[in-house]
Structure formats: structure tokens, C-alpha cells
Design an enzyme around this catalytic site. Structure first.
Site, PDB file in Angstrom:
ATOM      1  N   HIS A   1       0.844  -1.193   0.000  1.00  7.08           N
ATOM      2  CA  HIS A   1       0.000   0.000   0.000  1.00  7.08           C
ATOM      3  C   HIS A   1       0.873   1.234   0.000  1.00  7.08           C
ATOM      4  CE1 HIS A   1      -2.804   3.040   2.021  1.00  7.08           C
ATOM      5  NE2 HIS A   1      -3.294   2.811   0.813  1.00  7.08           N
TER       6      HIS A   1
ATOM      7  N   GLU B   1      -8.489   7.073  -5.525  1.00  7.29           N
ATOM      8  CA  GLU B   1      -8.534   8.538  -5.676  1.00  7.29           C
ATOM      9  C   GLU B   1      -7.846   8.965  -6.983  1.00  7.29           C
ATOM     10  OE1 GLU B   1      -9.048   7.161  -1.810  1.00  7.29           O
ATOM     11  OE2 GLU B   1      -7.024   7.387  -2.599  1.00  7.29           O
TER      12      GLU B   1
ATOM     13  N   GLU C   1     -10.271   2.958  -8.044  1.00  8.09           N
ATOM     14  CA  GLU C   1     -11.438   3.313  -7.238  1.00  8.09           C
ATOM     15  C   GLU C   1     -12.212   4.374  -8.024  1.00  8.09           C
ATOM     16  OE1 GLU C   1     -12.300   4.546  -2.638  1.00  8.09           O
ATOM     17  OE2 GLU C   1     -10.850   5.718  -3.771  1.00  8.09           O
TER      18      GLU C   1
ATOM     19  N   GLU D   1     -16.614   1.776   1.160  1.00 10.67           N
ATOM     20  CA  GLU D   1     -16.079   2.287   2.426  1.00 10.67           C
ATOM     21  C   GLU D   1     -16.907   3.442   2.986  1.00 10.67           C
ATOM     22  OE1 GLU D   1     -12.527   5.273   1.268  1.00 10.67           O
ATOM     23  OE2 GLU D   1     -12.468   3.347   0.242  1.00 10.67           O
TER      24      GLU D   1
END
Length: 711
Positions: A413, A484, A502, A508
């Protein structure tokens, strides 16, 4: 030759620039007309049979410091072509894709001695139109700056519109469903939970934009192959039903810096009189370049779990210690006192690895593993993360060894905090760190305001960054999933290691905001997913979030039933699917979790059986290389009954259908976790009866009787 004939010939030649050029799609479903208006302005129009899709709409590109390509133009050349080919995606919804179109290329020239030229290239498919602006190599147009692009999409009537507000930095808004004439602030849903909002204009909307005309046409407007150019929003003329492109500016107000020869992205219009055909269109993919990667054997669609949802539901945190005034390379992280809620610790990650290994899931995402989270929130900082330094309680070497022993991969990540200059400087070291420690996939994030300051998520600079990230990870045989990010435009064909994005309001938001209404997932396939797969993170079983933290999550819940969460694995396509809930949520319901274990992420065939944007979708998909089918059916807040003929199954073959359905009293709000599972034997002549609860869904697996252990 007499004088009258010469005069007539001269008149005809003078009028040639205004004569219409007409193009039909391969089977004549669509017709395109191009012509110059009275003042030399280029226009086009589009029809579907006898129905008008787009009225005459202007085409224009304005250039900074010199005459633009908007009027006074003449046609100096037209070219036509056609193609009919079939190609195989590296992964996807179908095994093969047909690319069949007719093409018209119109070369336009400015008046004056410079004779600058612009070419407009149209490709007309049976399911829609793609067109782009091309700037040929020429003496008087080399380096130039696009001041604006004024492409129009002028609709024939006041369409039903599924829209989110235009914004240069986020696409995580709630959808509104109104007439096109009603687009504007009055009908814009409130979304205070989005931290960075830079609205384009009160009347601006984002693409992909889904519309339904009063005469029954489904129209989708977007773009394809967005490279070296800013993303396009649309400005709405509420009275005339006209749409005009609005490009994302940079810090100086310019839109794009180009060097001829070059071209813009394709502008796309998908159109049909049947909603399912919009969802199965491959027009956007066909307008992208073929894969740039020679060896794709290392690219593996997969399912994963992760140290992620537990942070969203307030069971743990990304940061390691509650301290202030952190400096990335000047802090003794070993000396900091941990607060005890850090999720990405070695023991906890091993728990997820064990769960993945036990249940046949390929990988584990770990967020919050690297130092810097303490000094990010609210700070517009250049250097927050270095992407190579783990927190003291995250043992990189031990977790590499442990994951390998379980045949599970770890997903890296990289949250950039919006500081993209920092990330670009550190990419080589970060990707080398991944290779050294066994990571072959990365999830990137771009939360916050962009650095360089003044740039936007959707500008040309960031558009180029996202492509660079795909290229650099591909060079190191790394798969990438961007959050994003700029909204996708089919570039996963060109860079098949770019598994997902995304770029929309994901699952979420149900954890810590007003959430996503039940209709949300029935709109996304018609909008955001038109450009490419979405990492929506489905599979939430513990719908009522107070279970995890009664104080922090009071009143919060996911706005679907549990059965709908299963169906999303089929209706929301992605080659990268997350089992997003905590392991213990699945361990409490192993019978329902079986569907997540079974459902593939790569397909040979996809059939959308029924659909209506904002209301319902039923999709069936055939597993890659197997005679297994999976079906997902979802609805909005309205309960729904449906009869689904199983004609997609192989004739003469018996299948065991395992149906994961809403319970008899299920309701997304009142009783969301009620479900029932039943099994039956079916074949291609069977009809499946579905009963979907409000906000509900049904998921079904179809396995040949012999493979399922039946005779």
C-alpha cells in the site's frame, strides 16, 4: 464550355466545405453527419435509426496565443476506412472482443498563410461513436497550448440523467437522478464528508454520464484513451439540453501542453434502445491501443482480504503513535510509544494470511504498515511517506517468509497523501523495496490536495502521472490498483497490469458517512464502470457496524442486504475483488462465504439479462476456462420479483444451482443480514424465480452436476 456552366461549377466548388459528410455504422444502426456551418464551424450529429441522438453539435479546440480551430475552417481532405477484427483481452468480462467500425477522417484548415490543420477522426460502431482531434505534423504548429476545448453533445430532448457534480479533484459524490433541465445546485446531494472539493461550475457534471431519452434511447457520454490530456467534465445548458466539454486546468489556467503530431483522447457516445447493451459495449476498450506489454504471464486476477475494513469500522488505526510534529527522516520511530491500536502489526497480518490460505484467497492487502501516518491528516506536506520504512511492529522479513510458506502474496500500500512529486521521486526505491520483499501488486492512494500545488487530480499533469505509474510498475512486473485516481478510460487494455481503480464512491463510505443509498450500485455500472473495473470492495457481512464499535459506529450500517453484497461480485466487474469484511465476520457465516470463495474474477462470457439504470441489474458470467456460470441480481430500495430464463447454460447439460437469496423478511434497513441458501438441479430450459428484498440481491453459482458431485 459556356459561361453559365462555369458559373455553376464555381458555385458548387465554393459550397463544397458546407456539404455534409455522412457515415453509417457497419449494420446501419447509427448514422453520423459532419458538415461546416455558415461561418466555417465544424459540426456533427448522430442518429439511431429514425431517432435523433445528438442534434448538430459544434467541434472546437482553442489554442493559446494563436487562432483556434473553431470557425473559418475549410475541408481540404476526407478519408474513409473500416475495420473488422477480433482480439483477446489479457483478462476481462469476455474471452474475445470484436472491433468493427467504419471511419471518417476530415482534415480542416485555417484561413491565412499559416494554413494550420486539424483532423477530426470519427469511428462509428453499431453501439456508438468515438471521435478525437488530431494535430498533424506541420510547419506552423509544433509546440502549442490548448486554451480550451469546446466539444458539444447537444441532446434532442430533456433526458432522465444520472449524474454527479463536476469536480476537478473528486468523483466520490452521491448520484442524483433528475431531468437534464434540473441539473444544478438545487438537486446536488450534500456530501460534507468529502474533504477536498473543487467544483467545476454550478451546472457541471462528470463523465461517464448516463442518460435516458423520452423516446427510449440509453445514451452514455465519456472518453477513451485519456493520455497526456486533462479529464473532461460537461457543462449543462438546462434550457437547450446541450452539453459542452470543460477541461481540467492546471495551476496557470491552461488545459494542455502539446507537441504535434499528437491527438486528444476519444470522445465517446454509447447508445442503444436496450439498457443491457450499454453495459456490454466494448466501444471504449476498442478505442484504446493494444497492450504495450509483451509478456503478460505474471498478471494474475485475484481475490484478496486485507487489514483495511477494521480501520474504517474503528477497530484499529493506520497510525502507530499519537504524536505531533513528525519529520519523516528525523524521527526515532523505535523510541515512540505505541498507542496499542495499530492494525498493521505482524501478529495481526499473520492472522489475515492464515485466513487467506485456509480459504483459497490469493493475497492480503496491508494498509498502515509504513511510518508517517501520524503527521498527515490536515497537513499539505511535501514529504509524509518514504514507502520503504516500516513501523517497529511490522516485521517485513518475517511476513515475507510467513506469507510465502502459506502460498499467499502480500499487496503493498502506497498512500501518497496527494504529494505526487514526493511519490515520483521515491518510485524507484519503493518498487525495488517491493521486489526485494516479495510484493508483486500495489494499491496506491491520492487522498488530499495535490502537490505540485495548484494541480488537480484530473489535470494533464496527473493524467500523465497515472500512466507513468502503470508503465513503471509494469517494467518491474508489478500489478497496480489506483485509488482517488482519475476516472478510467479503458487504458487497462494498453496496460493490463493496471488491474483496477477506485475513482468513485466506494463501499467504504458506508462505514463512516451517510453511506451509499441502495440504488448506488445499480447506477455505477452505467457510469463509473463504463471506463474500467472498480475496486468497490464488496462482501460486507456484518451490515450493522455498531457490532465492531458501539460508540464510534452508532447508527451506521451498510445500505444493502448481505445477499446483495454477494451479488456485487458479479454485477460490479473487477479482476481484483476484495473480501472486504473482517475474517471473523466470514467465520460466523461460512455457508454464505462459500460464494465468495467460489466466484471467479476472470471470465469467458458475460450476459446482462436485464437492467435499468437506478433500478436493477441481473448479470450472468461464465468462468474462465470452465463450464461454470455465476449470476448476480441486485435492486434499489424497491423489492423486486424476476423470472430469469437460464438459456445461457450449455444445452443438454445439468447444473447444480446454489442460490444465495434474501431471507423472507430481509430488508436493507430493518433486517439486512437475513439470507437463505437453497440448491436445485437446472438446465438451459429452466427458469429461475428471484425475489429481491428492498436494497437486496441474489447470487447464484451454476456447476455441472458431475463437477458438483451429483449424477
Amino acid at each position: 464550355m459556356n459561361r453559365a456552366f462555369l458559373t455553376l461549377a464555381a458555385t458548387l466548388l465554393a459550397s463544397l466545405p458546407t456539404l455534409s459528410q455522412r457515415l453509417h455504422s457497419p449494420t446501419n444502426k447509427l448514422a453520423l453527419s459532419f458538415q461546416l456551418g455558415p461561418t466555417g464551424e465544424p459540426t456533427y450529429q448522430l442518429s439511431f435509426g429514425s431517432k435523433t441522438v445528438l442534434k448538430p453539435s459544434r467541434l472546437a479546440v482553442l489554442v493559446q496565443g494563436q487562432p483556434g480551430f473553431e470557425k473559418g475552417l475549410t475541408v481540404v481532405k476526407t478519408d474513409s476506412a473500416q475495420a473488422d477484427e477480433t482480439w483477446a483481452p489479457v483478462w476481462g468480462e469476455v474471452k474475445q472482443i470484436r472491433n468493427r467500425y467504419k471511419e471518417l477522417a476530415v482534415t480542416l484548415q485555417q484561413p491565412g498563410p499559416e494554413k494550420r490543420q486539424l483532423r477530426v477522426r470519427f469511428r462509428l460502431f453499431d453501439d456508438g461513436l468515438g471521435f478525437r482531434y488530431e494535430f498533424p505534423e506541420q510547419p506552423n504548429l509544433k509546440y502549442f497550448t490548448v486554451q480550451d476545448e469546446r466539444t458539444e453533445f447537444n441532446l434532442a430532448a430533456d433526458c432522465k440523467t444520472f449524474w454527479i457534480r463536476g469536480d476537478y479533484d473528486t468523483n466520490e459524490y452521491l448520484y442524483a437522478t433528475t431531468k437534464l433541465s434540473e441539473v444544478g445546485p438545487k438537486n446536488t446531494p450534500s456530501t460534507p464528508e468529502i474533504g477536498v472539493q473543487v467544483p467545476v461550475a454550478p451546472n457541471a457534471v462528470q463523465t461517464p454520464l448516463m442518460l435516458k431519452s423520452p423516446d427510449g434511447l440509453y445514451i452514455n457520454i465519456h472518453e477513451a484513451a485519456l493520455v497526456n490530456y486533462p479529464a473532461m467534465s460537461l457543462l449543462v445548458d438546462n434550457a437547450r439540453f446541450d452539453l459542452t466539454s470543460q477541461l481540467t486546468p492546471d495551476a496557470t489556467g491552461a488545459k494542455a501542453y502539446l507537441q504535434a503530431p499528437c491527438h486528444t483522447p476519444w470522445r465517446t457516445v454509447v447508445v442503444s434502445d436496450k439498457a443491457p447493451e450499454v453495459l456490454t459495449s466494448k466501444l471504449i476498450l476498442n478505442l484504446n491501443e493494444p497492450s504495450k506489454l509483451q509478456d503478460v504471464s505474471w498478471i494474475t486476477p485475484q481475490k484478496y482480504v486485507g487489514v483495511w475494513w477494521e480501520m474504517h469500522v474503528n477497530r484499529s488505526s493506520w497510525d502507530y503513535a499519537k504524536v505531533n510534529n513528525i519529520k519523516l527522516n528525523q524521527t526515532d520511530w523505535q523510541a515512540l510509544k505505541p498507542h496499542g491500536r495499530h492494525g498493521a502489526n505482524t501478529a495481526n497480518v499473520k492472522r489475515y494470511i492464515d485466513f487467506a490460505a485456509k480459504n483459497g484467497l490469493q493475497s492480503v492487502l496491508v494498509e498502515g504498515w509504513n511510518v508517517g501516518w501520524e503527521d498527515w491528516y490536515g497537513n499539505w506536506k511535501e514529504e509524509v511517506f518514504d514507502f520503504v520504512t516500516p513501523y517497529p511492529d511490522f516485521d517485513v522479513q518475517e511476513l515475507q517468509r510467513y506469507a510465502a510458506s502459506k502460498n499467499v502474496k502480500l499487496i503493498m500500500h502506497h498512500e501518497t497523501s496527494g504529494s505526487v512529486t514526493n511519490y515520483e521521486r521515491r518510485m524507484p526505491a519503493a518498487y525495488q523495496f517491493m521486489q526485494d520483499h516479495g510484493y508483486d501488486a500495489v494499491k496506491t492512494g491520492y487522498v488530499g490536495r495535490i502537490i505540485p500545488r495548484g494541480e488537480h487530480h484530473d489535470g494533464q499533469w496527473m493524467s500523465n502521472h497515472f500512466v507513468r505509474a502503470a508503465e513503471q510498475t509494469a517494467a518491474r512486473r508489478i500489478m497496480i490498483n489506483m485509488h482517488e485516481s482519475i476516472r478510467p478510460t479503458g487504458l487497462h487494455r494498453t496496460y493490463p497490469n493496471w488491474l483496477a481503480n477506485e475513482a468513485a464512491r466506494g463501499n467504504e463510505f458506508n462505514a463512516w458517512s451517510q453511506g451509499n443509498p441502495p440504488e448506488h450500485e445499480t447506477i455505477l455500472p452505467f457510469t463509473r464502470l463504463m471506463g474500467g473495473p472498480m475496486d468497490y470492495t464488496p462482501g460486507i457481512f456484518q451490515i450493522k457496524l455498531e457490532h465492531w464499535n458501539p460508540t464510534a459506529n452508532k447508527g451506521r450500517q451498510v445500505h444493502t442486504t448481505l445477499a446483495k453484497q454477494l451479488a456485487l461480485y458479479v454485477t460490479m466487474y473487477s479482476p481484483l475483488q476484495m473480501a472486504a469484511d473482517l475474517p471473523e465476520a466470514y467465520e460466523q457465516r461460512p455457508d454464505a462465504f462459500q460464494f465468495i470463495k467460489d466466484v471467479p474474477v476472470d471470465w469467458d462470457d458475460t450476459q446482462v439479462l436485464e437492467a435499468e439504470p437506478g433500478d436493477y441489474i441481473t448479470t450472468a458470467r461464465k468462468a474462465k476456462g470452465k463450464d461454470e456460470w455465476y449470476l448476480g441480481a441486485i435492486t434499489d430500495e424497491q423489492a423486486r420479483q424476476s423470472r430469469v430464463p437460464l438459456t445461457f447454460l450449455t444445452p443438454g447439460q445439468k447444473y447444480v444451482a446454489t442460490v444465495y437469496a434474501d431471507g423472507k423478511t430481509a430488508d436493507w434497513e430493518k433486517n439486512p443480514m437475513s439470507y437463505q441458501i437453497r440448491r436445485m438441479t437446472v438446465d438451459s430450459k429452466s427458469v429461475l424465480k428471484l425475489q429481491l428484498a428492498p436494497g437486496g440481491g441474489t447470487a447464484v453459482s451454476f456447476k455441472p452436476t458431475k463437477a458438483a458431485g451429483f449424477r
